[in-house]
Design an enzyme around this catalytic site. Structure first.
Site, mmCIF file in Angstrom:
data_model
loop_
_atom_site.group_PDB
_atom_site.id
_atom_site.type_symbol
_atom_site.label_atom_id
_atom_site.label_comp_id
_atom_site.label_asym_id
_atom_site.label_seq_id
_atom_site.Cartn_x
_atom_site.Cartn_y
_atom_site.Cartn_z
ATOM 1 N N ASP A 98 -9.513 4.946 -2.770
ATOM 2 C CA ASP A 98 -8.334 5.341 -3.266
ATOM 3 C C ASP A 98 -9.162 6.171 -4.690
ATOM 4 O O ASP A 98 -9.923 6.226 -4.882
ATOM 5 C CB ASP A 98 -7.477 4.252 -3.851
ATOM 6 C CG ASP A 98 -7.869 3.300 -4.860
ATOM 7 O OD1 ASP A 98 -9.043 3.248 -5.230
ATOM 8 O OD2 ASP A 98 -6.697 2.877 -5.395
ATOM 9 N N GLU A 145 0.830 -1.097 0.113
ATOM 10 C CA GLU A 145 -0.121 0.010 0.018
ATOM 11 C C GLU A 145 0.969 1.343 0.328
ATOM 12 O O GLU A 145 0.589 2.228 -0.794
ATOM 13 C CB GLU A 145 -0.974 -0.131 1.352
ATOM 14 C CG GLU A 145 -2.124 -1.241 1.120
ATOM 15 C CD GLU A 145 -2.874 -0.770 -0.087
ATOM 16 O OE1 GLU A 145 -3.037 0.450 -0.607
ATOM 17 O OE2 GLU A 145 -3.586 -1.821 -0.622
ATOM 18 N N TYR A 161 -6.644 6.357 4.202
ATOM 19 C CA TYR A 161 -6.793 5.546 3.217
ATOM 20 C C TYR A 161 -6.086 4.180 3.367
ATOM 21 O O TYR A 161 -6.349 2.943 3.400
ATOM 22 C CB TYR A 161 -6.259 6.105 1.999
ATOM 23 C CG TYR A 161 -5.993 4.831 0.870
ATOM 24 C CD1 TYR A 161 -7.128 4.056 0.275
ATOM 25 C CD2 TYR A 161 -4.839 4.223 0.766
ATOM 26 C CE1 TYR A 161 -6.755 3.109 -0.628
ATOM 27 C CE2 TYR A 161 -4.689 2.925 -0.204
ATOM 28 C CZ TYR A 161 -5.665 2.527 -0.657
ATOM 29 O OH TYR A 161 -5.001 1.177 -1.665
#
Length: 294
Positions: free
Chosen positions: A139, A38, A121
């Site tokens: 996202d 990520e 996020y």
């Protein structure tokens, strides 16, 4: 709440048939692997991340392994992935995980959010993808899918809005396991089909219900969208300067002259170098001498 069962079934069925095989999605990939992916995938395409991810996980397979290395080694290993502050933030997160959580990536969303460098996020993504929890994961790809499918707009707003969060939560399946798969499925739909420049509406599983398509695919009417210019920018200069420091011998000091050689404009070069120092990516060790941090 509106019943979105049919939508869930359609998107999840598409994902089961078309999902890419990625190492951080493998059953044996743990929470640390998901977190590393990520961080790396922020503003960076999958094809660029894959080789760097493999090298990173081989060298630092756990948070403790990364935390034991100098932060400068994280910057060096980040290579040309771009936005190198992510390397420092990932190193800081690994250190906090090691010192505060026994080396295990937290399962609690609030504890994830409290880690250095982890924002809204990333916390939701790790909690969802690694721990199979029920969280809205927004996202760029997901926001674009929802903007077209629900709101009838070609692109979402420049910054995430409360209305977008409401939409994401309203569409989220109730069961955590299903919700976790839904989150990655919508993201994959945006990455492979509902793309920014050339959406493949002919092969989209939800095209028949897409508000943007049904409205005739109207052109974007919002504020100008930022381009991704790079040539001649301070960002390019920063990359050139960091490349000199990364390729220097291990922990070697780099003289100012070596940095001066990579960019002709002294004012822009000095501004970029000052920014790298302020961001903690470069450490001055003496007048006119620099090295990576740590």
């Amino acid at each position: 709440m509106t019943d979105h069962t049919a939508l869930h079934r359609t998107v999840l069925g598409w994902y089961a048939a078309h999902a890419r095989e990625l190492p951080w999605r493998e059953p044996e990939a743990g929470p640390w692997a998901v977190m590393v992916s990520e961080f790396m995938l922020q503003q960076t395409p999958v094809k660029r991340v894959l080789p760097m991810y493999a090298q990173w996980m081989e060298r630092w397979p756990t948070p403790a392994a990364l935390a034991a290395a100098p932060s400068g080694e994280a910057v060096r290993a980040w290579g040309r992935l771009g936005y190198p502050r992510r390397a420092l933030r990932l190193h800081a997160a690994a250190t906090a995980i090691t010192e505060q959580h026994g080396g295990e990536v937290p399962t609690d969303h609030a504890e994830l959010l409290a880690l250095p460098g982890v924002g809204e996020y990333t916390a939701a993504a790790v909690a969802s993808f690694a721990h199979r929890q029920r969280h809205a994961v927004l996202d760029t790809n997901v926001r674009r899918v929802f903007a077209r499918l629900v709101d009838g707009n070609e692109y979402p707003p420049t910054a995430t809005t409360a209305a977008e969060r409401r939409t994401a939560n309203e569409l989220l399946p109730e069961q955590p396991e299903t919700a976790a798969t839904w989150a990655v499925a919508v993201m994959e739909l945006g990455a492979l089909v509902c793309t920014a420049r050339t959406p493949d509406c002919a092969h989209c599983p939800v095209a028949a219900d897409c508000a943007w398509r049904l409205a005739g695919s109207p052109a974007y009417q919002g504020p100008p969208r930022r381009g991704q210019s790079y040539e001649g920018t301070d960002r390019q200069v920063r990359g050139r300067l960091l490349a000199v420091l990364r390729t220097a011998d291990h922990h070697a000091d780099v003289p100012q002259a070596a940095l001066d050689a990579v960019w002709p404009d002294p004012v822009q070069r000095a501004r970029a170098l000052d920014g790298l120092v302020a961001d903690g990516l470069v450490q001055p060790v003496a007048p006119g001498v620099y090295r990576l941090p740590g």
